[in-house]
Design a protein around this motif. Structure first.
Motif, PDB file in Angstrom:
ATOM      1  N   PHE A   1      -6.491   8.164  -0.582  1.00 18.79           N
ATOM      2  CA  PHE A   1      -5.128   8.631  -0.349  1.00 18.79           C
ATOM      3  C   PHE A   1      -4.167   7.470  -0.155  1.00 18.79           C
ATOM      4  CE2 PHE A   1      -1.851   9.705   2.814  1.00 18.79           C
ATOM      5  CZ  PHE A   1      -1.134  10.624   2.061  1.00 18.79           C
ATOM      6  N   TRP A   2      -4.551   6.478   0.649  1.00 19.84           N
ATOM      7  CA  TRP A   2      -3.653   5.372   0.955  1.00 19.84           C
ATOM      8  C   TRP A   2      -3.360   4.528  -0.273  1.00 19.84           C
ATOM      9  CZ3 TRP A   2      -0.982   6.287   4.932  1.00 19.84           C
ATOM     10  CH2 TRP A   2      -1.518   6.989   6.009  1.00 19.84           C
ATOM     11  N   GLU A   3      -4.351   4.342  -1.128  1.00 24.72           N
ATOM     12  CA  GLU A   3      -4.116   3.596  -2.361  1.00 24.72           C
ATOM     13  C   GLU A   3      -3.119   4.328  -3.257  1.00 24.72           C
ATOM     14  OE1 GLU A   3      -7.215   4.143  -1.222  1.00 24.72           O
ATOM     15  OE2 GLU A   3      -8.061   2.153  -0.867  1.00 24.72           O
ATOM     16  N   LEU A   4      -3.288   5.654  -3.368  1.00 22.03           N
ATOM     17  CA  LEU A   4      -2.354   6.452  -4.168  1.00 22.03           C
ATOM     18  C   LEU A   4      -0.940   6.399  -3.579  1.00 22.03           C
ATOM     19  CD1 LEU A   4      -4.434   9.627  -5.075  1.00 22.03           C
ATOM     20  CD2 LEU A   4      -3.665   7.822  -6.606  1.00 22.03           C
TER      21      LEU A   4
ATOM     22  N   LEU B   1       5.286   1.966  -4.788  1.00 20.25           N
ATOM     23  CA  LEU B   1       5.628   0.861  -5.695  1.00 20.25           C
ATOM     24  C   LEU B   1       6.268   1.371  -6.988  1.00 20.25           C
ATOM     25  CD1 LEU B   1       2.577  -1.550  -5.315  1.00 20.25           C
ATOM     26  CD2 LEU B   1       4.930  -1.933  -4.572  1.00 20.25           C
ATOM     27  N   ALA B   2       5.723   2.455  -7.529  1.00 16.86           N
ATOM     28  CA  ALA B   2       6.297   3.022  -8.745  1.00 16.86           C
ATOM     29  C   ALA B   2       7.723   3.509  -8.498  1.00 16.86           C
ATOM     30  CB  ALA B   2       5.421   4.167  -9.251  1.00 16.86           C
ATOM     31  N   LEU B   3       7.939   4.119  -7.352  1.00 15.66           N
ATOM     32  CA  LEU B   3       9.287   4.591  -7.013  1.00 15.66           C
ATOM     33  C   LEU B   3      10.256   3.425  -6.874  1.00 15.66           C
ATOM     34  CD1 LEU B   3      11.019   7.042  -6.345  1.00 15.66           C
ATOM     35  CD2 LEU B   3      10.309   6.794  -3.958  1.00 15.66           C
ATOM     36  N   LEU B   4       9.811   2.343  -6.252  1.00 17.43           N
ATOM     37  CA  LEU B   4      10.684   1.179  -6.078  1.00 17.43           C
ATOM     38  C   LEU B   4      10.959   0.481  -7.408  1.00 17.43           C
ATOM     39  CD1 LEU B   4       9.240  -0.391  -2.805  1.00 17.43           C
ATOM     40  CD2 LEU B   4      11.432   0.793  -3.099  1.00 17.43           C
TER      41      LEU B   4
END
Length: 99
Positions: A6-9, A15-18
């Motif tokens: 979960f934490w990796e996702l 990161l993808a959002l940023l």
């Protein structure tokens, strides 16, 4: 397949959002999912084709063994393979028979 928790996702999502921003993120996710599906479908098709080719090769080897034994006194496995090949040959010839 991958050991992603979960934490990796969550980190990947943030990161993808940023990086991509809220405008481009949904489109990037759709294209990523589409690519993953096409890779899975290709792998599945390849696997099915390989299984089919292995089955054909096995039937061919069994037919060779049966021919070497003169098609008499066959083991049940060889007899089953020969019968399966005969049925397949009949089904292929059936549509081409002239009335």
């Amino acid at each position: 397949m991958f050991d992603i928790g979960f934490w990796e996702l969550l980190v990947i999502g943030v990161l993808a959002l940023l990086i991509l921003g809220p405008e481009r993120l949904p489109g990037a996710m759709r294209s990523t999912i589409k690519t993953i599906r096409s890779v899975r479908n290709t792998a599945s098709g390849f696997k099915q084709e390989m299984e089919h080719q292995l089955r054909v090769h096995e039937l061919h080897e069994n037919l060779k063994k049966a021919e070497q034994q003169g098609l008499t006194d066959l083991s049940p496995e060889l007899k089953e393979s020969v019968d399966e090949l005969k049925d397949a040959a009949k089904s292929v010839q059936q549509p081409y028979k002239k009335d």
